[in-house]
Every structure is written in structure tokens, then in C-alpha cells.
Design a protein around this motif. Structure first.
Motif, mmCIF file in Angstrom:
data_model
loop_
_atom_site.group_PDB
_atom_site.id
_atom_site.type_symbol
_atom_site.label_atom_id
_atom_site.label_comp_id
_atom_site.label_asym_id
_atom_site.label_seq_id
_atom_site.Cartn_x
_atom_site.Cartn_y
_atom_site.Cartn_z
ATOM 1 N N ARG A 1 0.824 -1.207 0.000
ATOM 2 C CA ARG A 1 0.000 0.000 0.000
ATOM 3 C C ARG A 1 0.864 1.264 0.000
ATOM 4 O O ARG A 1 0.486 2.289 -0.546
ATOM 5 C CB ARG A 1 -0.937 -0.029 1.218
ATOM 6 C CG ARG A 1 -2.180 0.800 1.038
ATOM 7 C CD ARG A 1 -3.135 0.645 2.209
ATOM 8 N NE ARG A 1 -3.832 -0.625 2.204
ATOM 9 C CZ ARG A 1 -3.830 -1.493 3.217
ATOM 10 N NH1 ARG A 1 -3.162 -1.229 4.310
ATOM 11 N NH2 ARG A 1 -4.488 -2.624 3.143
ATOM 12 N N CYS A 2 2.072 1.154 0.603
ATOM 13 C CA CYS A 2 2.973 2.311 0.650
ATOM 14 C C CYS A 2 3.398 2.768 -0.740
ATOM 15 O O CYS A 2 3.876 3.880 -0.915
ATOM 16 C CB CYS A 2 4.251 1.969 1.423
ATOM 17 S SG CYS A 2 3.953 1.395 3.071
ATOM 18 N N HIS A 3 3.290 1.869 -1.719
ATOM 19 C CA HIS A 3 3.812 2.198 -3.049
ATOM 20 C C HIS A 3 2.700 2.387 -4.076
ATOM 21 O O HIS A 3 2.945 2.352 -5.276
ATOM 22 C CB HIS A 3 4.755 1.080 -3.508
ATOM 23 C CG HIS A 3 5.970 0.952 -2.634
ATOM 24 N ND1 HIS A 3 7.028 1.820 -2.707
ATOM 25 C CD2 HIS A 3 6.267 0.085 -1.657
ATOM 26 C CE1 HIS A 3 7.938 1.481 -1.808
ATOM 27 N NE2 HIS A 3 7.503 0.431 -1.159
ATOM 28 N N LYS A 4 1.502 2.588 -3.597
ATOM 29 C CA LYS A 4 0.365 2.660 -4.509
ATOM 30 C C LYS A 4 0.493 3.801 -5.529
ATOM 31 O O LYS A 4 0.719 4.939 -5.155
ATOM 32 C CB LYS A 4 -0.903 2.861 -3.678
ATOM 33 C CG LYS A 4 -2.109 2.282 -4.309
ATOM 34 C CD LYS A 4 -3.228 2.170 -3.299
ATOM 35 C CE LYS A 4 -4.391 1.502 -3.991
ATOM 36 N NZ LYS A 4 -5.476 1.231 -3.106
ATOM 37 N N ASP B 1 -1.545 -1.966 -8.791
ATOM 38 C CA ASP B 1 -1.741 -0.840 -7.873
ATOM 39 C C ASP B 1 -0.494 0.027 -7.735
ATOM 40 O O ASP B 1 -0.587 1.222 -7.477
ATOM 41 C CB ASP B 1 -2.116 -1.355 -6.477
ATOM 42 C CG ASP B 1 -3.599 -1.676 -6.385
ATOM 43 O OD1 ASP B 1 -4.363 -1.111 -7.175
ATOM 44 O OD2 ASP B 1 -3.970 -2.497 -5.529
ATOM 45 N N PRO C 1 8.999 5.879 1.760
ATOM 46 C CA PRO C 1 7.607 6.266 1.581
ATOM 47 C C PRO C 1 6.845 6.211 2.904
ATOM 48 O O PRO C 1 7.124 5.370 3.756
ATOM 49 C CB PRO C 1 7.068 5.215 0.610
ATOM 50 C CG PRO C 1 8.040 4.099 0.650
ATOM 51 C CD PRO C 1 9.350 4.649 1.102
ATOM 52 N N VAL C 2 5.954 7.134 3.077
ATOM 53 C CA VAL C 2 5.167 7.155 4.311
ATOM 54 C C VAL C 2 4.028 6.148 4.180
ATOM 55 O O VAL C 2 3.285 6.164 3.210
ATOM 56 C CB VAL C 2 4.586 8.568 4.544
ATOM 57 C CG1 VAL C 2 3.743 8.605 5.812
ATOM 58 C CG2 VAL C 2 5.714 9.581 4.614
ATOM 59 N N ALA C 3 3.940 5.250 5.147
ATOM 60 C CA ALA C 3 2.905 4.234 5.090
ATOM 61 C C ALA C 3 1.543 4.888 5.211
ATOM 62 O O ALA C 3 1.320 5.705 6.098
ATOM 63 C CB ALA C 3 3.103 3.234 6.226
ATOM 64 N N SER C 4 0.665 4.545 4.285
ATOM 65 C CA SER C 4 -0.679 5.082 4.434
ATOM 66 C C SER C 4 -1.350 4.287 5.550
ATOM 67 O O SER C 4 -1.067 3.122 5.757
ATOM 68 C CB SER C 4 -1.454 4.925 3.128
ATOM 69 O OG SER C 4 -1.565 3.562 2.814
ATOM 70 N N ARG D 1 -12.959 -1.848 -7.403
ATOM 71 C CA ARG D 1 -11.879 -2.841 -7.417
ATOM 72 C C ARG D 1 -11.218 -2.930 -6.037
ATOM 73 O O ARG D 1 -10.963 -4.022 -5.527
ATOM 74 C CB ARG D 1 -10.846 -2.430 -8.491
ATOM 75 C CG ARG D 1 -9.672 -3.347 -8.564
ATOM 76 C CD ARG D 1 -8.741 -3.006 -9.724
ATOM 77 N NE ARG D 1 -7.500 -3.690 -9.500
ATOM 78 C CZ ARG D 1 -6.489 -3.197 -8.802
ATOM 79 N NH1 ARG D 1 -6.566 -1.973 -8.319
ATOM 80 N NH2 ARG D 1 -5.411 -3.907 -8.601
#
Lengths: 303, 213
Positions: free
Chosen positions: A232-235, A264, B13-16, B40
Motif C-alpha cells: 500500500r505504501c507504493h500505490k 496498484d 515512503p510514508v505508510a498510508s 476494485r
């Protein structure tokens, strides 16, 4: 450039090591139960032909942790490893890494001759976003460094755009080695001499150290493709993903989930390059097949 | 311009924040989400809700967007229960080739949990449906003796030659000496079709190299 590329070969060639600790018996059912557990955690399946390979590495961890038996070890993994450190050590041990610079070079040619020109041609004027490339799994760094070298050597527009190369692997040890950037002769054997001279220095013990400039151009990290929160961090973050020779180790459902995760991670219109024996069309119809002169790659539809 | 340098201060990257949404909300988004991306995402998130199989299958009936269909099917495979298999089996008869192929792939991936659905499809009056059912059985029958026997029954009794040929194909990779009587019975039933004899001989030679017809 696969973190798992030599899994099959190594599994077949594994030989007992002299002085190995006394064998802890592992029954077929126990081995199967462990493989199921490992599959759920990583999406990686070994199967009965890899049993010797799996058991041998498992015994190494059972011995090292002092668990004494597989059942105790598995219980510890489940209930006494909240930070996941032991699981990570186990993953590192189970995933063998062997690769080399410029492996499957035709895909790098495709990147600089077809993919990047198309991506930049379709940008709106004034778009200042960096082009982002992802090497996943990056193993000991040969693939992401090859990407960097290929761009510098063969992409005439490299100075007109910002390019960010991100490299990730499930195995923390290989990521550490990739950051170190020190290679045996075998890894650099297919590089042209001039390229080797430009980007490496030979160390006193006969190894090859990659130039600091290049080393600092790749952003390394740890990622598990089968972990939704990791991914999800790389979406939506990447223009091109190199995911070569990994999906061949996944079964249908893990491959489908991996395909969804790669989809994604790409921007609309972004590309994914797989290994030469892999086909996204056999896994999912999420992507459009693109046939370029040098390679067949897959594209996330633009809308 | 050029290759961007790795900034030492860059924490990556910042974790969502993983927002856990309620199943009811996910199902509502899957049904009525205005964009394909939202539907989806909801479909993929429902993988953690095993009870959602029926609703996922219902959504697949309505969904036209290919990427959402793929996500629904991925989630149904992950759920992998009999209920998920039942939802997918309905699409084997679909006029839409994408849905039909997705259903076959998914039932193959689900494996023996799809067994009772495959059994139901094998009794369909439509030969095409029975062929697709054999294509599914092909993926997992070697795990269970009863599925091998099921293929023998098809070879011995199915009235359609193409259904029997699908069973011959299933045995072409993993045939064993025990399959020979059923294969020979099939060849005898359809002796007017030269191709049947050819295909059966080929599989028999592979299954039992020393055996003479």
C-alpha cells in the motif's frame, strides 16, 4: 534479476555440510505444515521436490534458536515473535539469491529504446514529476544498478528528466549487500570492459566495488509483495516495475494477488517487465500486452 | 536532472494508514462505487471477509469493468470456500467469454473445495458445460482417487464424444495403467471417429509404454 532465481538449482544441488549439527527429525507431515505456514506468510511455495532444501534450512534455525524441535520452533514463530525478527531470518535463509549485471539485457534495451521515450512523450508540458522505476525483487542489487548504468549509458534524455530508482526485496540481508555494492567477478562478467571501468573499481581482494555515485542513486528498502500493507505504501507510485523471475515461484492465487499489487503500484499507463519465461497473460487480464522490438512487456491501461 | 540521489534523511515512503472498513461499507462500495478503482479496491479488501462470497458473486453478475471483475475473482479464489466455488460455477454457462474463462481458472485454483460444483456441472445437459467441468477437474483430480474414477465414468458413459476427448486430454499428462480399460472403452464406443482411436492410443502408450492394445 531474481532474488529466487537459483532456488530450483540450489534445491537440487544442496549437499550435507561437514560438521552440520545433529539432525532434528522432521516428518513429512511436519514439513508440509511448515511449508503451508511459510506459504501463507510469503506466497512462496516449495513443493515436495524441495523438501531436502527446506528441511535443511529449517533445522538450521531450530538449532540456532535452541527450540529443540520443529513444533516448539513453529509455536515460537507464531506466538513469541511479535516483531517478526525470527520470521525475517527464516525468510532470508529460504530465499536464495543469484543474479548478475545486465541479465536479460534485451529488457533494458526495451526500456531505453521504447518504454521511456513513450512515457516522456505522453507527459503533459510542465510535468516535473520524476520518472520512478522499481526493481522488485532487487536481490543483491545487480538489477537496479544495471538499470542505472543502462540509463546513463544508453538513454540520451537521461539529463532532461529526474529519474528515481527504487529497489526492494523481501530479504533484509540481500538488501544490505546491495547497499554495500561489492561484487564477485561472476556478477560482472557480462558487462563490457569500458562499462566496468567506468562504474567499478577493483578491490585488493579481486572483487568489484560499484561507484559511490551510482550507489547513492538507488533507494533500497525491504518489501514483501504478498503483504498488502507493505504494498500500500507504493500505490500508484511507479512508471516502470521490473519484477522478473519471481512470479514463477507463486501458485495461481498468489500470482493473481501479486498481479493486483503490481497493478496498484503503477501509475495508469505504467509498465511491468517480467522474466523471459513468465507471462502476465496467463495470470490476469488486468494488463495490456505491448510488443516492442526488443521485448514483450505489460502495461496498466491508461484509464 | 538525471538520476536522483538517495537523500540520507529520506525515511522512505510514508505508510498510508490501513483503514479497516466495515464489510457492509465495502459491499456497498463494491455494488455502487462510482469509479472502477473504488469498486476494485473494495473487492480486493473483501478477501478478509469469508462470508462475502455470495455478495461478491452477485456483484460479478452486474460488473462490466474488466479490472473489477479480475479483482472479484481473485478475492473469491482467496476465500476459496464451497460457497465461493458455487458463486463462480454459475459463470461456466455465461455467454461472456471473459466471465466463463475467469470462472474456469478460478475453480481450478480453488481445487477440491470446488468438487461438488464440478460434480453438478458434469451432469449438465449441455456438452460445453461438461467439457468446461472436465477442464476444471483436470487441475486437481490427481489429488483424489475419486476424481480419477469420475474421469473413468465420463469415458465409459458420457454420450458426447468431445466431453470424452476432454477427459482423454486430462489423462494425457498423468495417465496410469489403471486408466487403460476406461480409455479403451471410450475408443470402442466412438470407433467411427478415427481421431478418438489416435488420441486414446497416444495416451495409452504414455500411460503404459509396454502395453499392447
Amino acid at each position: 534479476m531474481s532474488k529466487l532465481a537459483s532456488l530450483r538449482e540450489t534445491a537440487g544441488n544442496a549437499k550435507p555440510v561437514a560438521g552440520e549439527p545433529a539432525l532434528i527429525p522432521i516428518s513429512e507431515a511436519e514439513s508440509q505444515r511448515f511449508q503451508d505456514f511459510f506459504y501463507r506468510k510469503t506466497g512462496i511455495q516449495f513443493g515436495p521436490t524441495k523438501r531436502y532444501f527446506v528441511d535443511r534450512r529449517l533445522i538450521e534455525r531450530v538449532t540456532a534458536t535452541g527450540a529443540g524441535s520443529l513444533n516448539v520452533y513453529l509455536a515460537q514463530l507464531r506466538y513469541e515473535d511479535p516483531g517478526g525478527q525470527e520470521l525475517q531470518r527464516l525468510i532470508n535463509l529460504m530465499t536464495v539469491n543469484e543474479t548478475y549485471f545486465y541479465r536479460e539485457e534485451y529488457q533494458f534495451r526495451c526500456l531505453v529504446a521504447s518504454i521511456l521515450p513513450e512515457l516522456v512523450a505522453e507527459r503533459t508540458p510542465g510535468d516535473q514529476r520524476p520518472l520512478r522505476l522499481w526493481s522488485l525483487p532487487c536481490s543483491t542489487g545487480e538489477e537496479p544498478y544495471s538499470l542505472a548504468i543502462q540509463l546513463l549509458e544508453n538513454w540520451p534524455d537521461v539529463d532532461r528528466y529526474d529519474v528515481e530508482i527504487v529497489a526492494s526485496d523481501i530479504d533484509t540481508r540481500v538488501v544490505a549487500r546491495a547497499r554495500e555494492g561489492l561484487y564477485e567477478n561472476r556478477s560482472v562478467q557480462y558487462l563490457p570492459a569500458a562499462v566496468k571501468a567506468r562504474y567499478f573499481t577493483k578491490t585488493s581482494d579481486g572483487r568489484w566495488r560499484i561507484a559511490d555515485d551510482l550507489r547513492s542513486s538507488v533507494h533500497f528498502g525491504t518489501v514483501n509483495l504478498s503483504d498488502a500493507s507493505d504494498m500500500r505504501c507504493h500505490k500508484g507510485a511507479f512508471d516502470v516495475v521490473f519484477c522478473r523471475n519471481l512470479l514463477i515461484y507463486f501458485d495461481e492465487v498468489s500470482s493473481r494477488r501479486a498481479a493486483e499489487a503490481i497493478f496498484d503500484s503503477l501509475r495508469p499507463g505504467g509498465f511491468v517487465c517480467l522474466g523471459h519465461s513468465e507471462s502476465m497473460s496467463r495470470i490476469s487480464s488486468l494488463f495490456t500486452v505491448r510488443k516492442f522490438p526488443d521485448a514483450i512487456v505489460y502495461q496498466r491501461p491508461k484509464s | 536532472m538525471g538520476l536522483l540521489k538517495n537523500r540520507e534523511t529520506d525515511a522512505g515512503p510514508v505508510a498510508s494508514v490501513a483503514t479497516l472498513r466495515l464489510p457492509a461499507l465495502l459491499l456497498a462500495t463494491l455494488r455502487d462505487g462510482p469509479t472502477a478503482a473504488e469498486r476494485r479496491e473494495a473487492a480486493l479488501e473483501l478477501a478478509t471477509v469469508p462470508g462475502a462470497a455470495r455478495d461478491l458473486a452477485a456483484a460479478l453478475h452486474e460488473e462490466v469493468e474488466s479490472s473489477v471483475r479480475e479483482a472479484i475473482v481473485t478475492t473469491l479464489i482467496v476465500i476459496g470456500t464451497r460457497e465461493a466455488a458455487a458463486g463462480l460455477a454459475d459463470f461456466i454457462n455465461s455467454d461472456d467469454p471473459q466471465l466463463r474463462n475467469l470462472a474456469i481458472e478460478a475453480l481450478r485454483a480453488i481445487g477440491p473445495a470446488a468438487g461438488s460444483q464440478v460434480e453438478r456441472l458434469l451432469t449438465s445437459p449441455y456438452p460445453d458445460v461438461r467439457i468446461f467441468a472436465v477442464n476444471v477437474l483436470d487441475a486437481f483430480f490427481y489429488r483424489r482417487a475419486q476424481d480419477r474414477e469420475r474421469l473413468h465414468t465420463i469415458l465409459q458413459h458420457d454420450p458426447d464424444v468431445n466431453v470424452g476427448l476432454a477427459a482423454v486430454e486430462a489423462l494425457s499428462q498423468v495417465g496410469a495403467p489403471e486408466d487403460l480399460p476406461a480409455l479403451r472403452a471410450f475408443a470402442a464406443r466412438f470407433s467411427e471417429h478415427p481421431f478418438v482411436g489416435f488420441a486414446v492410443d497416444l495416451v495409452c502408450r504414455r500411460a503404459a509404454p509396454g502395453d499392447k492394445p
